[in-house]
Motif scaffolding. Structure first.
Motif, PDB file in Angstrom:
ATOM      1  N   VAL A 163      72.670  13.899   1.246  1.00 19.65           N
ATOM      2  CA  VAL A 163      74.086  14.212   1.363  1.00 19.65           C
ATOM      3  C   VAL A 163      74.247  14.983   2.662  1.00 19.65           C
ATOM      4  O   VAL A 163      73.450  15.867   2.972  1.00 19.65           O
ATOM      5  CB  VAL A 163      74.578  15.075   0.177  1.00 19.65           C
ATOM      6  CG1 VAL A 163      76.031  15.471   0.365  1.00 19.65           C
ATOM      7  CG2 VAL A 163      74.386  14.348  -1.139  1.00 19.65           C
ATOM      8  N   GLY A 164      75.270  14.625   3.404  1.00 13.60           N
ATOM      9  CA  GLY A 164      75.503  15.313   4.662  1.00 13.60           C
ATOM     10  C   GLY A 164      76.972  15.583   4.892  1.00 13.60           C
ATOM     11  O   GLY A 164      77.838  14.885   4.367  1.00 13.60           O
ATOM     12  N   VAL A 165      77.229  16.615   5.666  1.00 15.71           N
ATOM     13  CA  VAL A 165      78.579  16.936   6.095  1.00 15.71           C
ATOM     14  C   VAL A 165      78.532  17.180   7.588  1.00 15.71           C
ATOM     15  O   VAL A 165      77.755  18.010   8.066  1.00 15.71           O
ATOM     16  CB  VAL A 165      79.133  18.194   5.382  1.00 15.71           C
ATOM     17  CG1 VAL A 165      80.486  18.590   5.956  1.00 15.71           C
ATOM     18  CG2 VAL A 165      79.233  17.971   3.886  1.00 15.71           C
ATOM     19  N   ILE A 166      79.343  16.424   8.315  1.00 17.97           N
ATOM     20  CA  ILE A 166      79.493  16.674   9.740  1.00 17.97           C
ATOM     21  C   ILE A 166      80.780  17.482   9.900  1.00 17.97           C
ATOM     22  O   ILE A 166      81.871  16.992   9.607  1.00 17.97           O
ATOM     23  CB  ILE A 166      79.591  15.370  10.553  1.00 17.97           C
ATOM     24  CG1 ILE A 166      78.337  14.520  10.354  1.00 17.97           C
ATOM     25  CG2 ILE A 166      79.803  15.698  12.034  1.00 17.97           C
ATOM     26  CD1 ILE A 166      78.432  13.139  10.967  1.00 17.97           C
ATOM     27  N   ALA A 167      80.621  18.737  10.304  1.00 19.14           N
ATOM     28  CA  ALA A 167      81.771  19.607  10.548  1.00 19.14           C
ATOM     29  C   ALA A 167      82.123  19.476  12.026  1.00 19.14           C
ATOM     30  O   ALA A 167      81.438  20.028  12.888  1.00 19.14           O
ATOM     31  CB  ALA A 167      81.437  21.046  10.183  1.00 19.14           C
ATOM     32  N   HIS A 168      83.177  18.719  12.308  1.00 21.55           N
ATOM     33  CA  HIS A 168      83.590  18.466  13.687  1.00 21.55           C
ATOM     34  C   HIS A 168      84.273  19.694  14.283  1.00 21.55           C
ATOM     35  O   HIS A 168      84.913  20.464  13.565  1.00 21.55           O
ATOM     36  CB  HIS A 168      84.547  17.275  13.745  1.00 21.55           C
ATOM     37  CG  HIS A 168      83.909  15.975  13.411  1.00 21.55           C
ATOM     38  ND1 HIS A 168      83.426  15.117  14.370  1.00 21.55           N
ATOM     39  CD2 HIS A 168      83.659  15.375  12.209  1.00 21.55           C
ATOM     40  CE1 HIS A 168      82.914  14.044  13.784  1.00 21.55           C
ATOM     41  NE2 HIS A 168      83.046  14.174  12.474  1.00 21.55           N
ATOM     42  N   ARG A 169      84.152  19.851  15.583  1.00 26.32           N
ATOM     43  CA  ARG A 169      84.801  20.954  16.285  1.00 26.32           C
ATOM     44  C   ARG A 169      86.311  20.868  16.162  1.00 26.32           C
ATOM     45  O   ARG A 169      87.004  21.875  16.226  1.00 26.32           O
ATOM     46  CB  ARG A 169      84.382  20.952  17.752  1.00 26.32           C
ATOM     47  CG  ARG A 169      82.908  21.274  17.930  1.00 26.32           C
ATOM     48  CD  ARG A 169      82.439  21.108  19.347  1.00 26.32           C
ATOM     49  NE  ARG A 169      83.136  22.034  20.219  1.00 26.32           N
ATOM     50  CZ  ARG A 169      83.111  21.969  21.536  1.00 26.32           C
ATOM     51  NH1 ARG A 169      82.428  21.025  22.138  1.00 26.32           N
ATOM     52  NH2 ARG A 169      83.764  22.845  22.262  1.00 26.32           N
ATOM     53  N   SER A 170      86.836  19.671  15.956  1.00 25.88           N
ATOM     54  CA  SER A 170      88.281  19.469  15.844  1.00 25.88           C
ATOM     55  C   SER A 170      88.843  19.970  14.522  1.00 25.88           C
ATOM     56  O   SER A 170      90.049  20.061  14.360  1.00 25.88           O
ATOM     57  CB  SER A 170      88.608  17.989  16.002  1.00 25.88           C
ATOM     58  OG  SER A 170      88.013  17.245  14.952  1.00 25.88           O
ATOM     59  N   GLY A 171      87.968  20.278  13.555  1.00 25.47           N
ATOM     60  CA  GLY A 171      88.429  20.794  12.266  1.00 25.47           C
ATOM     61  C   GLY A 171      88.221  19.839  11.112  1.00 25.47           C
ATOM     62  O   GLY A 171      88.123  20.269   9.976  1.00 25.47           O
ATOM     63  N   HIS A 172      88.178  18.534  11.358  1.00 24.11           N
ATOM     64  CA  HIS A 172      87.944  17.624  10.236  1.00 24.11           C
ATOM     65  C   HIS A 172      86.449  17.509   9.962  1.00 24.11           C
ATOM     66  O   HIS A 172      85.626  17.942  10.760  1.00 24.11           O
ATOM     67  CB  HIS A 172      88.599  16.251  10.458  1.00 24.11           C
ATOM     68  CG  HIS A 172      87.999  15.444  11.555  1.00 24.11           C
ATOM     69  ND1 HIS A 172      88.442  15.511  12.854  1.00 24.11           N
ATOM     70  CD2 HIS A 172      86.981  14.552  11.545  1.00 24.11           C
ATOM     71  CE1 HIS A 172      87.717  14.700  13.598  1.00 24.11           C
ATOM     72  NE2 HIS A 172      86.838  14.106  12.835  1.00 24.11           N
ATOM     73  N   SER A 173      86.127  16.945   8.822  1.00 17.22           N
ATOM     74  CA  SER A 173      84.737  16.809   8.399  1.00 17.22           C
ATOM     75  C   SER A 173      84.479  15.393   7.927  1.00 17.22           C
ATOM     76  O   SER A 173      85.394  14.711   7.476  1.00 17.22           O
ATOM     77  CB  SER A 173      84.435  17.770   7.244  1.00 17.22           C
ATOM     78  OG  SER A 173      84.634  19.105   7.630  1.00 17.22           O
TER      79      SER A 173
END
Length: 178
Positions: free
Chosen positions: A26-36
């Protein structure tokens, strides 16, 4: 305890992953733009059964998912308290349009809501137990309150609108005494 691997993705954000007991990832990419991005994939990527699922979440949706996943543990640990007659423990998540957003918590007793306690304010990954009246509340914060169901509803209305629900006077027109 689950071992979470954190990898910086230059120009993108941060990837957090962990391996589940059944061998999936399981992974979560936390983008700098705020979305994931929430992603799942098989641990062995070269197998015929390797599958990958990706779901883009807005910042608000990511916070909601985190609250749902984290809130389950809190709810389970407090479930015994829900059995106490006359006691309600509830959560109020502050939105931008709510009256309390950007304001100090203040004293609910000073506003006529006696017998209700703000147990904690949850902000991000941390809890602020027994916040003082000057604790400033922001959108995204979750207020954990305890009191009678009627007082919890009254407090929630105040948090939303800034108005207190007036209790009907005994003997008023259309209101039976008692």
């Amino acid at each position: 305890m689950v071992d979470v691997r954190r990898v910086k993705l230059p120009g993108v954000g941060v990837l957090h992953t962990f391996v589940t007991d059944d061998g999936g990832k399981v992974g979560v990419i936390a983008h700098r733009s705020g979305h994931s991005d929430l992603i799942t994939f098989a641990d062995e990527e070269d197998t015929a059964e390797a599958s990958k699922v990706s779901l883009r979440l807005s910042e608000d949706e990511a916070h909601t998912l985190a609250e749902l996943l984290g809130g389950t543990q809190i709810t389970e640990s407090l479930s015994a308290l829900d059995q106490v007659p006359g006691l309600s423990i509830d959560w109020f998540t502050v939105d931008y349009e709510d009256h309390i957003a950007g304001q100090p918590l203040g004293s609910l007793a000073d506003r006529g809501i006696i017998g209700l306690t703000v147990v904690a304010v949850v902000r991000g990954e941390s809890a602020n137990p027994a916040p003082s009246p000057d604790f400033r509340v922001f959108p995204g914060d979750t207020l954990v309150v305890a009191g009678s169901p009627e007082k919890v509803a009254k407090a929630f209305n105040f948090f939303r609108t800034g108005e207190l629900i007036a209790k009907p006077k005994t003997g008023a027109i259309g209101v039976p005494p008692g």
